[in-house]
Design an enzyme around this catalytic site. Sequence first.
Site, PDB file in Angstrom:
ATOM      1  N   LYS A 175      -2.809  -7.847   5.570  1.00  0.00           N
ATOM      2  CA  LYS A 175      -4.470  -7.881   5.362  1.00  0.00           C
ATOM      3  C   LYS A 175      -5.238  -6.575   5.975  1.00  0.00           C
ATOM      4  CE  LYS A 175      -4.791 -10.044   9.995  1.00  0.00           C
ATOM      5  NZ  LYS A 175      -5.331 -11.464  10.576  1.00  0.00           N
ATOM      6  N   ARG A 176      -4.514  -5.692   6.516  1.00  0.00           N
ATOM      7  CA  ARG A 176      -5.040  -4.287   6.533  1.00  0.00           C
ATOM      8  C   ARG A 176      -5.138  -3.528   5.238  1.00  0.00           C
ATOM      9  NH1 ARG A 176      -3.082  -5.800  11.077  1.00  0.00           N
ATOM     10  NH2 ARG A 176      -1.099  -5.649  10.210  1.00  0.00           N
TER      11      ARG A 176
END
Length: 472
Positions: A237-238
């Site tokens: 998700k980063r």
Amino acid sequence: MTSTVRTRIAPSPTGMFHVGGARTALFSWLYARQHGGTFVLRVEDTDASRNRPEWTEGILSAMAWLGIGPDEYEGPYHQSDNAAAHAEAAARLRESGLAYYCDCAREDVLTRTGDPHRGYDGFCRDRGLAPAPGRALRFRTPDTGVTVVRDLVRGAPEFDNRTLEDFVVVRGDGSVLFLLANVVDDATQRITHVIRAEEHLPNTPKQQLLWEALDHTPPVWAHVPIIVNEKRQKLSKRRDKVALESYRDEGYLAEAMRNYLMLLGWSPSDDREIVPWSVIEKEFRLEEVNPSPAFFDEKKLRSFNGEYIRALPVQQFVAACEPWLVTPPAPWPADRFDPAIFAALAPLAQTRLGVLSEITALVDFAFLDSPVDDDASWAKAMTAQAPELLRAVRAAYAEVPWEAGALKATLEELGAERELKLGRAQAPVRVAVTGRTVGLPLFESMAVLGRDRTLARLDAALARLTTGQPTG
Ligand code: GLU
């Protein structure tokens, strides 16, 4: 004993709903449906420091958007509601001698083993420590033999029990760990098939031992493959766009998303990729899911979406665009939007979209008082020849019958007189009328916009070319 299939999705509400979670949920939901079973949603909300109620809401709404509501619907189950059963299971493990208290600090273990990778060395196994604050409860794993799990995707992976350390099931502060809470909940909810991400495979032998220690029949497992980006890195998700909600909000159609997500690990027969849901429902086999990493190809998803958009009856396309046509997010004043004009432009736009949110940039020229001011487009289109050409176009368009064919023929002719191909001749007209160098077919767009507004825009562009100032 009934053997009715019961599957579940057990997300932790610590962020947006990950496309991987959505894929697992789809597989799980569909497996239950194909077997006349039940799909359960359980919110694993025991990590109080990271949970937020809005994440639960987000997961529920994203699942509803995908069309995979849970079948047991007095609201989702929450792991935190089952705390008494977790504690009771821990007590049973301890009473039966399958778990013991331990007061070793991590550093103590490291000093003894000298190897940070080795895990717990069993120091407290036979010390018979009584419960006390700060003492963790550890599960005693077998010293010999293998634990074989039945996995519909991976066959029968075997784990050597000697490699399984005695793991903590209750922390020193009394909180129950995921490994145990997850098993107790699955047992409580009579889950027969645990379909989940490959990341959990290393937990599986430990959890299977817990199922057995608690006298339950372990479930059938299915660990679906990890999802990777174009660099073969696990989606994160980063780094990657992973939230289902972002795709929804950008204007992906749920049907396209569903179809695409199903292909992350599985494929329909005959190399087809875009297939109606009715076919997927019939053909999907969890047993056929490929265990190797699945590539999440955003470009392909986008092209799927374009195909799904083009396949909509135009009425449905208009309805699907609605969220982007209201102000905001639409950039025009609310009272300028005209549904009849939009309906006229919609068929032109429908074939040109990858995602629905792009609709505003395609039609904004019709609802803004003056076209968007895009310096790059202006600089590109407004060549030295442009003023003279635009003046000629302006004069001719004041007279010509106002329909696309005539508008095109007129511009073709004016261009030819100046040795300009149609594309070249169109560019300054397009920028004057729509503000952009690319967009919907120009002549149809002007036909919809009407003579008065088109001429006013040509006049404004000519004024700007003369004064060098935007006319707003
Ligand atoms: N809460 C866990 C997760 O989101 C569930 C794991 C499982 O499905 O067993 O990864």
